[in-house]
Design an enzyme around this catalytic site. Structure first.
Site, PDB file in Angstrom:
ATOM      1  CG  ASN A  23      -2.051  -1.075   0.955  1.00  0.00           C
ATOM      2  OD1 ASN A  23      -2.162  -1.634  -0.140  1.00  0.00           O
ATOM      3  ND2 ASN A  23      -2.798  -1.382   1.989  1.00  0.00           N
ATOM      4  NE  ARG A 400      -6.082  -7.753  -5.482  1.00  0.00           N
ATOM      5  CZ  ARG A 400      -7.081  -6.879  -5.547  1.00  0.00           C
ATOM      6  NH1 ARG A 400      -8.325  -7.283  -5.529  1.00  0.00           N
ATOM      7  NH2 ARG A 400      -6.840  -5.595  -5.625  1.00  0.00           N
TER       8      ARG A 400
HETATM    9  C1  EPZ Z   1      -6.516   1.941   1.646  1.00  0.00           C
HETATM   10  O1  EPZ Z   1      -7.727   1.863   0.893  1.00  0.00           O
HETATM   11  C2  EPZ Z   1      -5.876   0.568   1.557  1.00  0.00           C
HETATM   12  N1  EPZ Z   1      -5.594   0.219   0.168  1.00  0.00           N
HETATM   13  C3  EPZ Z   1      -6.799  -0.503   2.159  1.00  0.00           C
HETATM   14  O2  EPZ Z   1      -6.081  -1.737   2.152  1.00  0.00           O
HETATM   15  C4  EPZ Z   1      -7.070  -0.123   3.614  1.00  0.00           C
HETATM   16  O3  EPZ Z   1      -7.979  -1.063   4.160  1.00  0.00           O
HETATM   17  C5  EPZ Z   1      -7.682   1.291   3.670  1.00  0.00           C
HETATM   18  O4  EPZ Z   1      -6.796   2.241   3.019  1.00  0.00           O
HETATM   19  C6  EPZ Z   1      -7.895   1.761   5.102  1.00  0.00           C
HETATM   20  O5  EPZ Z   1      -6.685   1.751   5.786  1.00  0.00           O
HETATM   21  C7  EPZ Z   1      -4.511   0.786  -0.435  1.00  0.00           C
HETATM   22  O6  EPZ Z   1      -3.812   1.588   0.139  1.00  0.00           O
HETATM   23  C8  EPZ Z   1      -4.221   0.336  -1.831  1.00  0.00           C
HETATM   24  P1  EPZ Z   1      -9.838   4.704   2.631  1.00  0.00           P
HETATM   25  P2  EPZ Z   1      -8.568   3.222   0.598  1.00  0.00           P
HETATM   26  O7  EPZ Z   1     -10.175   5.688   1.594  1.00  0.00           O
HETATM   27  O8  EPZ Z   1      -7.672   4.384   0.515  1.00  0.00           O
HETATM   28  C9  EPZ Z   1     -14.328   5.866   3.372  1.00  0.00           C
HETATM   29  C10 EPZ Z   1      -5.700  -3.998   1.654  1.00  0.00           C
HETATM   30  O9  EPZ Z   1      -6.210  -5.039   2.089  1.00  0.00           O
HETATM   31  N2  EPZ Z   1     -14.194   6.735   2.210  1.00  0.00           N
HETATM   32  O10 EPZ Z   1      -8.810   5.056   3.649  1.00  0.00           O
HETATM   33  O11 EPZ Z   1      -9.486   2.937  -0.521  1.00  0.00           O
HETATM   34  C11 EPZ Z   1     -14.248   4.385   3.028  1.00  0.00           C
HETATM   35  O12 EPZ Z   1     -15.513   3.894   2.607  1.00  0.00           O
HETATM   36  C12 EPZ Z   1      -6.590  -2.808   1.333  1.00  0.00           C
HETATM   37  O13 EPZ Z   1      -4.465  -3.834   1.462  1.00  0.00           O
HETATM   38  C13 EPZ Z   1     -15.213   7.642   1.924  1.00  0.00           C
HETATM   39  O14 EPZ Z   1     -16.211   7.717   2.626  1.00  0.00           O
HETATM   40  O15 EPZ Z   1      -9.431   3.325   1.937  1.00  0.00           O
HETATM   41  C14 EPZ Z   1     -13.800   3.779   4.339  1.00  0.00           C
HETATM   42  O16 EPZ Z   1     -14.935   3.630   5.172  1.00  0.00           O
HETATM   43  C15 EPZ Z   1      -8.054  -3.104   1.588  1.00  0.00           C
HETATM   44  N3  EPZ Z   1     -15.078   8.446   0.840  1.00  0.00           N
HETATM   45  C16 EPZ Z   1     -12.878   4.841   4.929  1.00  0.00           C
HETATM   46  O17 EPZ Z   1     -13.205   6.062   4.241  1.00  0.00           O
HETATM   47  C17 EPZ Z   1     -13.955   8.421   0.039  1.00  0.00           C
HETATM   48  O18 EPZ Z   1     -13.877   9.198  -0.928  1.00  0.00           O
HETATM   49  C18 EPZ Z   1     -11.399   4.564   4.737  1.00  0.00           C
HETATM   50  O19 EPZ Z   1     -11.201   4.271   3.377  1.00  0.00           O
HETATM   51  C19 EPZ Z   1     -12.936   7.506   0.355  1.00  0.00           C
HETATM   52  C20 EPZ Z   1     -13.065   6.672   1.449  1.00  0.00           C
END
Ligand code: EPZ
Length: 423
Positions: A23, A400
C-alpha cells in the site's frame, strides 16, 4: 483455480523477512507519472497488484523494468490519461493514478472503481479534494471525467469523511497539490505510514511538503518534479499477519527487516491477550502461548488498530479464553470472513459493525473459500491452528498482497501446499 491444503496443529517457529509495503508501492508508482524521467523504486514486492499497476502504467505509455525487487519506471513517453474499466475493476487502488494524471496532463478519464466485498468504497472525498484544487469533475457513463481547465490552484481542504481520513484520497490530493499554483493545506489527512512514505518520495522528486506524518499536510506547489530513487517501507500488514501465524499456533516467530514503530496499536492488543512481544530496531518477535486471553478490538485510521489486520486478529481471537468484541470503524461491513471462520468451529456472531467472538477450545479443519485479500489470510491462520486438514479455495486473492506467502509459512514449519482446485 488453485487451493491451499493445510495440515494444521503444528507450532510455527523461526523468522521471515518482511517484503516491501503493497500500500506504499502502489501510490508511489502512480506518483512516478508526474515526472518525465526514469524513477527507480527499490524493495518492491512481486505481487499481483504491483503487476496490475505496471500493466496500467504501460498502457498509459510508461516503459517499465521490474527485476529483483527493483522497478525502473520511465514516465517520459506517457501520453494517455485514461484508465479503462477493464483495468480499474481488477484493482481499485488504480484510483491512485487519478491525482498524478491530472497533475501531469490537467485532465483524466477514469472508470469509477466500484465497491468490493469489504464495503461500497465511495470516492466522494477524492472528488471533493480535487474539485477544491480547481478540477472540474463530471461522472459520465461510469467514468470520472476530470478537467483542470485553468490549471490547479492551491486551497484549504478538509478531507475527513464519516469514517475519518481516507488513505488514497489523501494520496490523490497530495500528489495533485504538489504541482498546483500556490499553497494547499489538507486538514484531516491520512497519517498511515504508506502516506508518509509517499510524501517522502514526492519530496525527493522536488515537492515541498510539511507536516508529513501528521493529519495536517501543507504542500507548496512547484512547477516541475523530477524522477528520483526510493526504497519502499516494509509491509506492516504482512508483518502482523506472520506474527499472528506464530501466536495462533503457540510458536515463536520473528519478522525481520520490518518497522515495529508502525504496529503500536496491534502490539498493544497482542500484549492484552498475554502474548509476549519483543521489538528491536527492525525486527519483532512474538512468543505464543498455549492459551491466551480475549480482548476487545476497535479498528481506526492510523495510528489506531489497522482494519487490514482485523480479519487475522479475529482468527486468533476465535481460540482465546473469553469473549472478544471487534468493532469495525473503518469498513463496518468487513466481516465476510466471520462465516468462513465459523466453519472451523469458531463461535462468531455479527451485530452491525461489531463481531462478538466467543473463544472455543479447538478449531477443526474445514473446506473454506477466500473472498478478499485479508480475509483469505485469516482463513489460512485458522487452518494452521485447526486440528486436521483445511482446504482454502480461491487463493488468488492472497497473491494480490502477500509475496511468497506459502514459502514463508513453510519456512516456519507450516504444512501447507498449493494444488489445483478440483472441486
Ligand atoms: C486503503 O484503501 C488501503 N488500500 C486498504 O487496504 C485499507 O484497508 C484502507 O486504506 C484503510 O486503511 C490501499 O492503500 C491500496 P480509505 P482506501 O479511503 O484508501 C471511506 C488492503 O487489504 N471513504 O482510507 O481505498 C471508506 O468507505 C486494502 O491492502 C469515503 O467515505 O481506503 C472507508 O470507510 C483493503 N469516501 C474509509 O473512508 C472516500 O472518498 C477509509 O477508506 C474515500 C473513502
Amino acid at each position: 483455480m488453485d487451493r491451499f491444503v493445510i495440515e494444521g496443529g503444528k507450532e510455527l517457529n523461526g523468522s521471515v523477512v518482511a517484503s516491501g509495503a503493497k500500500n506504499a508501492v502502489l501510490p508511489i508508482l502512480a506518483g512516478c507519472v508526474m515526472a518525465e524521467g526514469t524513477s527507480i523504486i527499490h524493495n518492491v514486492p512481486d505481487l499481483q497488484d504491483v503487476r496490475t499497476m505496471i500493466k496500467i502504467l504501460e498502457y498509459l505509455g510508461a516503459k517499465i523494468k521490474f527485476k529483483g525487487g527493483t522497478i525502473e519506471l520511465d514516465a517520459k513517453n506517457i501520453n494517455r490519461y485514461d484508465a479503462p474499466y477493464e483495468f480499474v475493476k481488477t484493482m481499485r487502488a488504480s484510483i491512485a493514478l487519478l491525482g498524478p494524471l491530472i497533475a501531469r496532463f490537467g485532465k483524466a478519464r477514469f472508470s469509477l472503481p466500484g465497491g468490493c466485498v469489504i464495503g461500497p468504497r465511495p470516492i466522494d472525498l477524492h472528488i471533493k479534494g480535487l474539485q477544491k484544487l480547481g478540477v472540474d469533475i463530471k461522472i459520465e457513463d461510469g467514468y470520472i471525467v476530470a478537467d483542470a481547465k485553468n490549471g490547479l490552484k492551491g486551497n484549504y481542504i478538509f478531507l475527513g469523511g464519516s469514517f475519518g481520513s481516507s488513505v488514497l484520497a489523501t494520496a490523490n490530493v497530495m500528489c495533485a497539490a504538489t504541482l498546483a499554483k500556490g499553497t494547499t493545506v489538507i486538514e484531516f489527512a491520512a497519517c498511515e505510514p504508506e502516506i508518509t512514505d509517499l510524501a517522502n518520495f514526492l519530496v525527493k522528486m522536488g515537492a515541498k511538503i510539511s507536516g508529513i506524518g501528521s493529519p495536517c499536510l501543507t504542500i507548496f506547489g512547484t512547477k516541475k518534479l523530477k524522477a528520483t530513487q526510493h526504497k519502499v517501507i516494509p509491509d506492516r500488514i504482512e508483518t502482523g499477519t506472520f506474527l499472528l501465524a506464530g501466536a495462533i499456533t503457540g510458536g515463536c516467530v520473528s519478522v525481520e527487516k520490518c518497522q515495529p514503530l508502525h504496529l503500536g496499536a496491534f502490539f498493544e492488543k497482542l500484549i492484552d491477550t498475554g502474548v509476549e512481544v519483543i521489538t528491536g530496531k527492525n525486527f519483532v518477535t512474538v512468543k505464543g502461548r498455549k492459551n491466551w486471553k480475549s480482548t476487545d478490538v476497535v479498528t481506526l485510521p492510523y495510528p489506531g488498530f489497522p482494519t487490514d489486520l482485523q480479519a487475522q486478529m479475529m482468527a486468533f481471537l476465535t481460540l482465546a479464553d473469553g469473549v472478544s468484541v471487534i468493532t469495525e470503524k473503518v469498513f463496518p461491513e468487513r466481516f465476510i470472513h466471520a462465516a468462513e471462520l465459523n466453519r472451523f468451529g469458531a463461535s462468531i456472531n455479527l451485530d452491525g459493525s461489531k463481531a462478538i467472538v466467543k473463544g472455543v477450545k479447538k478449531l477443526f479443519g474445514a473446506r473454506v473459500m477466500a473472498s478478499d485479500l485479508r480475509a483469505s489470510a485469516a482463513l489460512v491462520l485458522a487452518g494452521l491452528a485447526a486440528e486436521g486438514t483445511t482446504y482454502v479455495s480461491r487463493i488468488y486473492h492472497l497473491f494480490r498482497g502477500y509475496e511468497n506467502f506459502e514459502e514463508k509459512l513453510r519456512s516456519l514449519g507450516a504444512e501447507i501446499k498449493r494444488e489445483k482446485d478440483i472441486t
